[in-house]
Design an enzyme around this catalytic site. Structure first.
Site, PDB file in Angstrom:
ATOM      1  N   HIS A 224      32.598  11.778 -13.478  1.00 30.23           N
ATOM      2  CA  HIS A 224      33.451  12.254 -12.388  1.00 30.23           C
ATOM      3  C   HIS A 224      32.841  11.873 -11.042  1.00 30.23           C
ATOM      4  CE1 HIS A 224      30.553  15.527 -12.955  1.00 30.23           C
ATOM      5  NE2 HIS A 224      30.838  15.964 -11.750  1.00 30.23           N
TER       6      HIS A 224
ATOM      7  N   ASP B  52      26.196  13.994  -7.463  1.00 25.63           N
ATOM      8  CA  ASP B  52      25.072  14.107  -8.385  1.00 25.63           C
ATOM      9  C   ASP B  52      25.360  13.401  -9.720  1.00 25.63           C
ATOM     10  OD1 ASP B  52      26.972  16.146  -8.909  1.00 25.63           O
ATOM     11  OD2 ASP B  52      25.500  17.325 -10.011  1.00 25.63           O
ATOM     12  N   HIS B  53      26.534  12.773  -9.815  1.00 26.11           N
ATOM     13  CA  HIS B  53      26.866  11.994 -11.009  1.00 26.11           C
ATOM     14  C   HIS B  53      27.193  10.535 -10.688  1.00 26.11           C
ATOM     15  CE1 HIS B  53      27.167  15.425 -13.890  1.00 26.11           C
ATOM     16  NE2 HIS B  53      27.249  16.072 -12.734  1.00 26.11           N
TER      17      HIS B  53
ATOM     18  N   HIS C 206      36.959  20.852 -14.590  1.00 22.64           N
ATOM     19  CA  HIS C 206      35.907  20.694 -13.569  1.00 22.64           C
ATOM     20  C   HIS C 206      36.465  20.198 -12.236  1.00 22.64           C
ATOM     21  CE1 HIS C 206      31.852  20.481 -12.085  1.00 22.64           C
ATOM     22  NE2 HIS C 206      31.996  19.203 -11.782  1.00 22.64           N
TER      23      HIS C 206
ATOM     24  N   ASP D 267      30.087  17.314 -16.515  1.00 30.10           N
ATOM     25  CA  ASP D 267      30.391  18.693 -16.131  1.00 30.10           C
ATOM     26  C   ASP D 267      31.783  19.046 -16.647  1.00 30.10           C
ATOM     27  OD1 ASP D 267      27.992  18.594 -14.832  1.00 30.10           O
ATOM     28  OD2 ASP D 267      28.835  18.451 -12.812  1.00 30.10           O
TER      29      ASP D 267
ATOM     30  N   GLU E 211      26.103  19.821 -20.483  1.00 26.09           N
ATOM     31  CA  GLU E 211      25.560  20.467 -19.291  1.00 26.09           C
ATOM     32  C   GLU E 211      25.233  21.929 -19.606  1.00 26.09           C
ATOM     33  OE1 GLU E 211      27.335  22.659 -16.473  1.00 26.09           O
ATOM     34  OE2 GLU E 211      29.394  21.920 -16.667  1.00 26.09           O
TER      35      GLU E 211
ATOM     36  N   HIS F 279      21.268  19.142 -17.111  1.00 28.02           N
ATOM     37  CA  HIS F 279      21.968  19.711 -15.949  1.00 28.02           C
ATOM     38  C   HIS F 279      21.861  21.238 -15.935  1.00 28.02           C
ATOM     39  CE1 HIS F 279      25.152  20.266 -12.935  1.00 28.02           C
ATOM     40  NE2 HIS F 279      25.165  18.958 -12.757  1.00 28.02           N
TER      41      HIS F 279
END
Length: 596
Positions: free
Chosen positions: A114, A118-119, A203, A224, A249, A461
């Site tokens: 996504h 942070d991804h 998410h 996530d 996660e 995570h």
């Protein structure tokens, strides 16, 4: 060469059983066996190198080697670091790949779950600076929204903080041209052996869980996800899959959240109380995701309560983001889709654009300011202005990673925050923490893990103490080996080789006949009310596994093997000895010994 095994096959495990009277030929029996027993190559393992989000939240990046293919899941950055720890240690990929001369030869593909930084925050750096030129997969919404997030972050870091540029606007554009968009449940044949498939994760808009398979080895990387629906997104959905490994996660590994309605009421009550007293409300949020969820909530509440106090959104980015949300309505919740024909819920009636000159305006207001976590940018600028007033409120709607101002505020109400050695902020405002996080809670993680029932689980995570707690729960309650490696650690997961075996017509007939007899016995037991034997051990039939060089293995009956070998049946009979005969034999032995 002829290799023979005598197998006891559970007859209830045979698939596609025919009627006893008309068994078809050429049926396939799938039996689980080790590679050593089958004469095939050694059973392969899945190697997981965790480059980010190992015992922390931030810079998600896991490199998985499965059947000789190497997949990078996510390529994120850490919002709490501004040094070399910001990005994953990508050089470890080459050191862990014998014979690889560059990243393109080392990595089969990159899959991004996504658009959160942070991804995805390190992806342009990986493709344009490090030189990876292979396939990059993500969903259509992620491809549409990722450039907005990446460019917004780049501007904050370079233009406002004056930091050294890690990648340029042109790098982001070139990176996005390498992306191959995928749809949900679309099976992608990356190469001859590697297959991937995306599943709906909730998410944020476009978030996906990724299924990957090479040969018999299969796994899911969740990214996530959220197991409960909210106002604009549905709950995660995935097929029941046969998996060697689940990488999930664990952000809220120990938390079970209150009901959504209770959290919404608490949030609205806190905001209304503040603005009724003449205060200003700062909601640090990223421009995509929770911002839309909370705007829908506040816009609806303002309409019902007939409030005239302004709600602002600071980022011009939101105008573009809301445009994409309107275009990608099919990825939202069923409630949004149903109401879309009457009213687009992303056309906010009470939410206005915010100008920087409004910061010092008198009177109450609500402001969504980016980025979330107060990690820099305009949200930090507003925080410095509003935090010294007791009338004002800072509400933190989601998780804040260590190293950010948001995390410091969540860790206990400080009276002063040091931004650097020369800048200090007096904190007299109210701090309100409420989980509107789009991450699933511990119940959701357990529910998904139990549903998928993988052979092994890896947690990423999350924070180390909470991950240790969840690992114990998974192992004790679900009976699955579970790991939570730190960054730069590798976990090796064994996989199972499945051998497909042809079953002869006669063998299938004997198995189904045995099933019929077993069913009759159970019926008789039930009629006689003797229930103790009904759920006893699984019935099994015997067959011979025939494995010949260059031929598919098959399972057959003993009579068929004798006919194939051209030999007759031989048997050894044992006659029971009576006690008198045994005494006579012992006496004879004693006499023989004495005569010697």
């Amino acid at each position: 060469m002829l290799i023979q095994f005598i197998l006891r096959i559970p007859i209830t495990k045979i698939r596609n059983q025919p009627p006893v009277s008309t068994p078809p030929t050429g049926l396939v029996l799938s039996t689980k066996t080790s590679a050593a027993a089958s004469g095939q190559q050694a059973a392969m393992a899945i190697e997981c190198l965790v480059l980010g989000a190992g015992q922390e939240v931030g810079k998600s990046c896991v490199v998985v080697t499965i059947g000789g293919k190497r997949i990078m899941f996510d390529c994120g950055m850490h919002m709490g670091h501004h040094d070399c720890q910001r990005y994953p240690d990508l050089a470890r990929i080459l050191s862990a790949t014998p014979g690889a001369t560059d990243f393109t030869s080392a990595i089969s593909c990159v899959v991004i779950t996504h658009f959160h930084l942070d991804h995805i925050g390190a992806l342009p750096y990986f493709t344009e600076v490090c030189g990876y030129n292979g396939p990059v997969y993500m969903t259509y919404p992620t491809k549409a929204l990722a450039p907005l997030m990446l460019e917004d972050y780049r501007k904050v870091m370079v233009d406002h903080r004056g930091e050294e540029e890690q990648y340029s606007y042109e790098d982001i554009q070139r990176c996005m041209k390498k992306v191959i968009p995928v749809d949900l449940k679309q099976t992608i044949q990356v190469d001859r052996d590697l297959v991937i498939r995306a599943y709906y994760a909730g998410h944020v808009l476009g978030a996906a869980m990724i299924y990957a398979k090479v040969g018999d080895a299969a796994m899911v990387y969740t990214g996530d996800y959220n197991m409960t629906p909210d106002r604009h997104l549905g709950a995660a959905q995935i097929d029941r899959l046969k998996l060697d490994l689940l990488i999930t996660e664990s952000t809220y590994a120990k938390t079970v959240r209150d009901s959504k309605h209770a959290r919404e009421r608490e949030f609205l009550k806190a905001v209304h109380k503040c603005v009724s007293g003449g205060g200003k409300v700062l909601i640090p949020a990223f421009a995509l995701g929770r911002a839309q969820e909370l705007c829908i909530l506040l816009d609806d509440y303002w309409e019902r309560m007939n409030l005239k106090i302004p709600i602002y959104f600071s980022a011009g980015l939101t105008i573009q983001a809301n445009m994409y949300y309107k275009m990608l309505i099919g990825w939202t919740s069923q409630k949004i889709k149903d109401s879309y024909t009457v009213h687009n819920p992303f056309d906010f009636k009470h939410v206005c654009h915010f100008e920087r000159s409004f910061v010092n305006n008198p009177g109450p207001c609500v402001l969504f300011a980016t980025p979330g976590m107060i990690s820099g940018g305009f949200s930090l600028e507003v925080f410095k202005r509003w935090a010294p007033s007791e009338k004002n409120l800072v509400t933190l709607p989601g998780y804040c990673v260590a190293g950010t101002i948001g995390h410091k505020l969540m860790s206990g109400k400080p009276t002063k925050i040091d931004l650097d050695k020369d800048t200090h902020v007096d904190v007299r405002c109210q701090i309100h923490q409420l989980s509107f996080s789009p991450h699933t809670d511990s119940k959701g993680i357990m529910d998904l893990t139990e549903f998928l029932s993988p052979s092994h689980v890896i947690l990423v995570h999350g924070e180390k103490p909470q991950m240790a707690f969840l690992k114990d729960r998974i192992e004790s309650e679900l009976g699955m080996p579970c790991y939570y490696p730190a960054n730069n650690e590798t976990v090796s997961i064994p996989t199972t080789h499945y051998l497909k075996i042809n079953a002869t017509e006669k063998f299938i007939t004997s198995c189904t006949a045995a099933q019929a007899r077993d069913g009759l016995e159970k019926a008789n037991l039930l009629c006689g009310n003797h229930l103790s034997g009904v759920d006893g051990d699984e019935k099994a039939d015997e067959g011979i596994l025939l494995m010949e060089k260059s031929r598919a293995p098959k399972i057959l009956c003993e009579d068929e093997l004798l006919q194939l070998l051209g030999t007759e049946r031989h048997s050894v009979k044992f006659e029971p000895l009576l006690s008198s005969r045994i005494e006579e034999a012992e006496t004879t032995i004693v006499d023989d010994v004495a005569s010697e």
